[in-house]
Design a protein around this motif. Structure first.
Motif, PDB file in Angstrom:
ATOM      1  N   SER A 100       0.817  -1.225   0.000  1.00  0.00           N
ATOM      2  CA  SER A 100       0.000   0.000   0.000  1.00  0.00           C
ATOM      3  C   SER A 100       0.846   1.268   0.000  1.00  0.00           C
ATOM      4  CB  SER A 100      -0.931   0.008   1.211  1.00  0.00           C
ATOM      5  OG  SER A 100      -0.193   0.155   2.419  1.00  0.00           O
ATOM      6  N   SER A 101       2.108   1.170   0.422  1.00  0.00           N
ATOM      7  CA  SER A 101       2.963   2.363   0.404  1.00  0.00           C
ATOM      8  C   SER A 101       3.284   2.811  -1.015  1.00  0.00           C
ATOM      9  CB  SER A 101       4.269   2.092   1.164  1.00  0.00           C
ATOM     10  OG  SER A 101       4.997   1.047   0.549  1.00  0.00           O
ATOM     11  N   GLN A 139       1.131   3.585  -3.197  1.00  0.00           N
ATOM     12  CA  GLN A 139       0.090   4.457  -3.708  1.00  0.00           C
ATOM     13  C   GLN A 139       0.591   5.879  -3.940  1.00  0.00           C
ATOM     14  OE1 GLN A 139      -3.064   4.750  -0.808  1.00  0.00           O
ATOM     15  NE2 GLN A 139      -1.631   4.648   0.889  1.00  0.00           N
ATOM     16  N   THR A 183       3.414   6.498  -5.391  1.00  0.00           N
ATOM     17  CA  THR A 183       4.249   6.473  -6.595  1.00  0.00           C
ATOM     18  C   THR A 183       3.376   6.377  -7.846  1.00  0.00           C
ATOM     19  OG1 THR A 183       4.440   4.057  -6.652  1.00  0.00           O
ATOM     20  CG2 THR A 183       6.012   5.252  -5.289  1.00  0.00           C
ATOM     21  N   ASP A 184       3.998   6.562  -8.985  1.00  0.00           N
ATOM     22  CA  ASP A 184       3.318   6.410 -10.269  1.00  0.00           C
ATOM     23  C   ASP A 184       3.489   4.965 -10.727  1.00  0.00           C
ATOM     24  OD1 ASP A 184       2.194   6.558 -12.748  1.00  0.00           O
ATOM     25  OD2 ASP A 184       3.790   7.787 -13.645  1.00  0.00           O
ATOM     26  N   GLY A 244       7.435   9.045  -5.950  1.00  0.00           N
ATOM     27  CA  GLY A 244       6.598   9.210  -4.764  1.00  0.00           C
ATOM     28  C   GLY A 244       7.296   9.918  -3.633  1.00  0.00           C
TER      29      GLY A 244
END
Length: 611
Positions: free
Chosen positions: A464-465, A467, A469-470, A542
């Motif tokens: 989930s971390s 999210q 980033t692209d 991110g």
């Protein structure tokens, strides 16, 4: 001539009509802006915590929420203990298991009090860390540290014998010494301010494979526990999923009393608050009924025997009512060089996760973003917590509990007084020997069902971390995929071919064995290296700050207690100490945003009056 005049009049009328349309469109747009702004203000009000960091809720609410935070941390702490029992050769010594459970809760409470009082000072609970589980189990699985065969047979184990005591205590002392030495590195990184420098190179693409692999690496442990009775394990997992996902929004009516409403009915979201505990208790009860009705086999060689509730029945009577954990209770700690390197790798992962928890906790608490000195102090106190955990002999360290940060968003109570009370509650629980004895009698397949849910959540939390980033970028997909897959392949091959790391020097061989078989070290190394060497923008990686600054302005959230901040700020030398506040820390970035917001509102006020 008449036709020309008529044409000019038509053009003028058309021009006037266009101006009217533009004016109406402008007016409609202003109305939409006002409506959107009003809606945004309402949504912001709904998201504000009922009690912020420095607020003091009523005593009854503090007590109730403190117990809730303890119950939220229950699953994580219990899981860590039951994983370590295998490596410490304690599968068949329930009394010692109860001592270690009490020990971990006691130290978790002590570290929570230190963190809330002197550390980051946010309402964030401290507990055991899964980041140290993998290096600990890797260390305990070294050839010279493996449990003797006779310790795996319940009929041959005599818990009170000096030989068996030395078997598990020698392993515990090695863990203690390794954790204590590694925690000194964390203390140095925190109080020196080095954590801020390291975070420049550590982004979501480093965090994601590192954290995810923690949950994925424990599949074997979960399978062994669940395999003792797949029916009971599946039932436990289904119950936890049912309570936490499907029934979480269903309220339970309970009687309540207040001065204004007197005796009335209130809604309590029981399934949302304690799904893990409910799932374990219900499965435990069913196991007891199956034991009493003699459906489960009484022969310890038959499948399903470990689901019985009377397997560890004597531990409750043997456990003392009151106990006080103390440092060095298992003997003088010993240091393993390989263990130290493994624990350092685990603590680096723990520090990265904690910094993310600090920012999440601040956002949910209505506080401003934590300043550098508060983050430095928080990591330093976590290092002291791991030092204490090693000294007390928990076999683990301490870190911030992400699960309890999520509770803040549910309850809307972010008072650190609640977390402080929860810390004292855990200290009390840790001194009640019967409580730990009760937890140690949980049937093995029930633990296996809980593991399947808990470890899956840990793996998903790491993913989930990403999210931020692209993930449409092929660069990011490659970095994450390669890092994660390498963390599975390389350690697995090294464990099957340990001779490839043979250098002739035993200590060096052990260090290399620990590092190259610790999956999160491999995943984190490749993630960090590739993310910092392959070209990519900050937005793509991110690394841009997405923290919102529209919560209530709260001053002196992160200052030192007992008026120490005001005394130290006047000292010129304080600015050179990374963990001390050397200037007003009332969130200048939020104050600036508040001024700009007021200016924007003043500009809109004229239009609002016209509307």
């Amino acid at each position: 001539m008449d036709s020309e005049l008529e044409q000019r009049l038509d053009n003028h009328a058309l021009h006037v009509q266009e101006e009217d349309n533009d004016f109406n469109a402008h007016l409609q747009g202003r109305k939409e802006v006002k409506a959107c702004r009003d809606k945004s203000i309402k949504e912001t009000d709904l998201n504000k915590p009922a009690y912020c960091v420095t607020d003091v809720p009523p005593l009854y609410l503090c007590i109730f929420l403190a117990i809730q935070h303890y119950l939220t941390a229950f699953g994580g702490n219990i899981s860590i203990c039951f994983i370590l029992f295998e490596g410490l050769c304690l599968q068949h010594d329930s009394l010692t298991q109860s001592y270690l459970i009490n020990n971990l809760f006691f130290v978790s409470g002590l570290c929570t009090v230190l963190q809330v009082t002197f550390g980051i000072r946010l309402p964030i609970l401290q507990g055991g860390t899964f980041s140290l589980i993998i290096p600990a189990m890797t260390l305990l699985n070294l050839p010279e540290m493996k449990c003797p065969d006779w310790s795996q047979n319940a009929t041959l184990v005599k818990a009170s014998s000096p030989e068996f005591t030395e078997v598990w205590q020698s392993r515990m002392r090695t863990l203690q010494g390794s954790i204590m030495v590694a925690s000194l590195v964390q203390i140095l990184v925190g109080f020196s301010g080095l954590i801020g420098f390291l975070m420049r190179f550590i982004g979501p693409l480093t965090i994601a494979p590192t954290v995810s692999i923690i949950g994925l690496s424990l599949y074997d442990t979960a399978g062994d526990k669940a395999g003792s009775h797949w029916g009971i394990s599946a039932m436990t997992a289904v119950l936890i999923i049912l309570f936490s996902q499907y029934l979480r929004s269903i309220p339970i009516p309970v009687p309540a009393y207040s001065k204004t409403k007197k005796l009335h009915r209130s809604n309590f979201f029981l399934f949302q608050k304690m799904p893990v505990l409910l799932g374990i208790l219900l499965s435990w009860l069913i196991c007891h009924l199956l034991t009493v009705s003699k459906i489960l086999p009484s022969d310890n060689n038959q499948y399903g025997y470990e689901a019985r509730t009377d397997v560890k029945g004597n531990v409750l009577s043997e456990a003392s009512w009151f106990m006080i954990p103390y440092p060095g209770q298992w003997g003088m700690p010993s240091v393993s060089l390989a263990g130290v390197f493994g624990m350092i790798a685990g603590l680096i992962c723990s520090m990265i996760e904690s910094v993310g928890d600090y920012h999440s906790c601040a956002r949910l608490s209505g506080a401003c973003r934590p300043p550098k000195h508060a983050i430095n102090r928080g990591i330093g106190i976590e290092g002291i917590g791991s030092l204490l955990a090693g000294a007390f002999g928990t076999g683990n360290g301490t870190t911030s509990f992400s699960e309890n940060v999520a509770v803040l968003g549910i309850t809307k109570v972010a008072s650190r007084r609640v977390i402080l009370m929860s810390g004292f509650f855990m200290i009390l629980i840790g001194m009640l020997g019967k409580i730990g004895a009760i937890f140690s009698t949980i049937p093995t397949p029930v633990i296996g069902g809980m593991f399947m849910v808990m470890f899956g959540i840990i793996a998903a939390a790491g993913i989930s971390s990403l999210q931020a980033t692209d993930m449409y970028s092929s660069r990011n997909i490659f970095v994450f995929g390669f890092s994660l897959f390498s963390a599975l392949v390389i350690p697995n091959w090294i464990m099957k071919n340990p001779e490839v790391l043979s250098t002739g020097v035993k200590e060096v061989d052990q260090v290399l064995q620990i590092l190259f078989t610790t999956r999160m070290f491999i995943g984190g190394f490749f993630g960090c290296f590739l993310d910092n060497t392959i070209p990519g923008s900050k937005r793509e990686r991110g690394l841009l700050d997405h923290e919102g600054d529209d919560e209530d302005l709260r001053e002196k959230v992160y200052g030192l207690p007992f008026g120490l901040s005001s005394r130290l700020q006047s000292r010129p030398w304080v600015r050179y100490i990374p963990f001390c506040p050397s200037e007003d820390h009332s969130c200048p970035e939020k104050a600036e945003d508040t001024i700009m917001s007021q200016r924007r509102l003043s500009k809109h006020s004229i239009v609002d009056e016209m509307l």
